[in-house]
Design a protein around this motif. Structure first.
Motif, PDB file in Angstrom:
ATOM      1  N   GLY A  24       2.627  -0.345  -0.658  1.00  0.00           N
ATOM      2  CA  GLY A  24       1.288   0.223  -0.643  1.00  0.00           C
ATOM      3  C   GLY A  24       1.351   1.721  -0.891  1.00  0.00           C
ATOM      4  N   PHE A  25       0.223   2.413  -0.667  1.00  0.00           N
ATOM      5  CA  PHE A  25       0.184   3.847  -0.933  1.00  0.00           C
ATOM      6  C   PHE A  25       1.177   4.606  -0.058  1.00  0.00           C
ATOM      7  CE2 PHE A  25      -3.443   3.449  -3.641  1.00  0.00           C
ATOM      8  CZ  PHE A  25      -3.434   4.618  -4.392  1.00  0.00           C
ATOM      9  N   SER A  26       1.255   4.284   1.221  1.00  0.00           N
ATOM     10  CA  SER A  26       2.180   4.987   2.110  1.00  0.00           C
ATOM     11  C   SER A  26       3.615   4.810   1.651  1.00  0.00           C
ATOM     12  CB  SER A  26       2.027   4.489   3.549  1.00  0.00           C
ATOM     13  OG  SER A  26       0.734   4.747   4.038  1.00  0.00           O
ATOM     14  N   GLU A  59       8.992  -4.914  -1.940  1.00  0.00           N
ATOM     15  CA  GLU A  59       7.596  -5.332  -1.830  1.00  0.00           C
ATOM     16  C   GLU A  59       7.509  -6.854  -1.914  1.00  0.00           C
ATOM     17  OE1 GLU A  59       3.883  -6.173  -1.454  1.00  0.00           O
ATOM     18  OE2 GLU A  59       4.605  -4.141  -1.087  1.00  0.00           O
ATOM     19  N   ALA A  60       6.793  -7.457  -0.953  1.00  0.00           N
ATOM     20  CA  ALA A  60       6.708  -8.916  -0.881  1.00  0.00           C
ATOM     21  C   ALA A  60       5.844  -9.506  -1.988  1.00  0.00           C
ATOM     22  CB  ALA A  60       6.171  -9.340   0.483  1.00  0.00           C
ATOM     23  N   ARG A  61       4.889  -8.730  -2.496  1.00  0.00           N
ATOM     24  CA  ARG A  61       4.018  -9.243  -3.557  1.00  0.00           C
ATOM     25  C   ARG A  61       4.617  -8.987  -4.930  1.00  0.00           C
ATOM     26  NH1 ARG A  61      -1.213  -6.283  -1.140  1.00  0.00           N
ATOM     27  NH2 ARG A  61       0.438  -4.734  -0.868  1.00  0.00           N
ATOM     28  N   LEU A  65       1.045  -0.882  -5.140  1.00  0.00           N
ATOM     29  CA  LEU A  65      -0.233  -0.177  -5.178  1.00  0.00           C
ATOM     30  C   LEU A  65      -1.396  -1.133  -5.477  1.00  0.00           C
ATOM     31  CD1 LEU A  65       0.722   3.102  -7.110  1.00  0.00           C
ATOM     32  CD2 LEU A  65       0.441   2.780  -4.645  1.00  0.00           C
ATOM     33  N   PRO A  66      -1.763  -1.992  -4.534  1.00  0.00           N
ATOM     34  CA  PRO A  66      -2.824  -2.962  -4.779  1.00  0.00           C
ATOM     35  C   PRO A  66      -4.178  -2.329  -5.061  1.00  0.00           C
ATOM     36  CG  PRO A  66      -2.253  -2.891  -2.447  1.00  0.00           C
ATOM     37  CD  PRO A  66      -1.218  -2.088  -3.169  1.00  0.00           C
ATOM     38  N   GLY A  73      -0.218   0.029 -12.075  1.00  0.00           N
ATOM     39  CA  GLY A  73       0.803  -0.342 -11.103  1.00  0.00           C
ATOM     40  C   GLY A  73       2.144  -0.600 -11.766  1.00  0.00           C
ATOM     41  N   ALA A  74       2.116  -1.280 -12.923  1.00  0.00           N
ATOM     42  CA  ALA A  74       3.361  -1.533 -13.658  1.00  0.00           C
ATOM     43  C   ALA A  74       3.960  -0.235 -14.179  1.00  0.00           C
ATOM     44  CB  ALA A  74       3.089  -2.497 -14.811  1.00  0.00           C
ATOM     45  N   TRP A  75       3.093   0.717 -14.568  1.00  0.00           N
ATOM     46  CA  TRP A  75       3.593   2.011 -15.035  1.00  0.00           C
ATOM     47  C   TRP A  75       4.321   2.751 -13.920  1.00  0.00           C
ATOM     48  CZ3 TRP A  75       2.617   6.972 -13.306  1.00  0.00           C
ATOM     49  CH2 TRP A  75       3.138   8.000 -14.095  1.00  0.00           C
TER      50      TRP A  75
END
Length: 308
Positions: A24-26, A59-61, A65-66, A73-75
């Motif tokens: 995530g962001f953090s 990252e589990a997903r 950065l959802p 996000g890919a970048w």
């Protein structure tokens, strides 16, 4: 600093390996800043090769950065990997006992620093020690006006906001959306909560919580960032400037704004101000480890003159 005093080997490799769990962001911002800090530190420690530090983001997903869309996000993933990091998507941490990290994709390695940013959960007091209605995550169920509700009726005189409340996100435009548990929502919900309680006491109608975002911005280290507002995406240095500009404006008082801005400009022009906290906290340790102090001796005190 500790790794530079060791020969190449398992212990040195472990000290130079960083693992951040949570994309995530953090997690991403902390990961990017640590990566940038390590790069800056290499200039101060020529004993360490540029290929030695290892950075792992877990990252589990299937994306990080959802809050941003898929392509930005890919970048970010590609940007981090170009800087030498390794991003593990669709991966969970199995264990980290004794500093030995084991991931669900079969990867194993020793890591000297582990940072956990994999989201948060409701305070257990909320769902274990109260009879208020909660959802499947243990969060208090509330209406858009922040009244606690069972789904069919309002609980009298019960209100909730912030991280322990499941607040409907009316600005998302989709059914079932809930606001994310961050400080921005909590502060705004707290202000509305106070106004709604006052309105309720005075017999006036309450207002629903609706916050339409002006975009999301994240820093990926010194001089790097990403910003998105709907379809508009800004990458790299301009996004980093936008991130710093937004946060300096949020700092209270113009005196503080000026001080912080001056430090940021200095760091941008002359690099980071590197200080060894270990040397400050344990000043004698460096002398002892290098055999420069014999038993019972003390290092020179402030004001003493040292001669070679």
């Amino acid at each position: 600093d500790r790794a530079a005093g060791l020969q190449r080997g398992p212990e040195r490799t472990k000290l130079l390996t960083v693992t951040v769990v949570g994309g995530g962001f953090s997690g991403v911002e902390g990961f990017g800043e640590l990566l940038a800090l390590a790069t800056a530190l290499l200039k101060q420690y020529p004993e360490i090769g540029p290929d030695e530090p290892a950075f792992h983001l877990v990252e589990a997903r299937d994306r990080i950065l959802p809050e941003v869309t898929d392509r930005p996000g890919a970048w970010v993933v590609r940007s981090l990997e170009k800087r030498g990091a390794r991003v593990h998507l669709n991966t969970q941490m199995v264990s980290a006992e004794g500093g030995r990290v084991r991931l669900s994709d079969g990867t194993e390695y020793d890591s000297g620093l582990l940072v956990w940013t994999a989201g948060n959960a409701a305070n257990p007091i909320v769902h274990n020690h109260s009879d208020l209605p909660v959802d499947e995550r243990g969060l208090l169920t509330v209406r858009a006006d922040l009244r606690v509700t069972t789904g069919t009726e309002v609980v009298p005189d019960a209100w909730a906001a912030g991280d322990d409340a499941s607040v409907p996100d009316l600005a998302a435009g989709r059914a079932g959306a809930r606001t994310v548990p961050n400080a921005q929502h909590a502060v705004r919900q707290g202000k509305l909560l106070a106004k709604n309680i006052l309105a309720s006491l005075r017999g006036r109608p309450t207002k629903d919580y609706v916050h339409r975002s002006l975009g999301v911005v994240a820093t990926l280290g010194l001089g790097r960032g990403i910003f998105q507002y709907r379809r508009l995406v800004v990458k790299g240095f301009p996004a980093w400037l936008m991130h710093r500009g937004y946060h300096v404006l949020a700092i209270p008082s113009w005196e503080r704004k000026t001080r912080v801005f001056a430090v940021w400009v200095t760091a941008l022009l002359y690099g980071r101000d590197i200080v060894s906290l270990a040397s400050v906290q344990h000043p004698r340790e460096a002398f002892v480890s290098r055999g420069e102090l014999r038993g019972g001796e003390e290092p020179a005190q402030s004001g003493d003159r040292l001669t070679a």
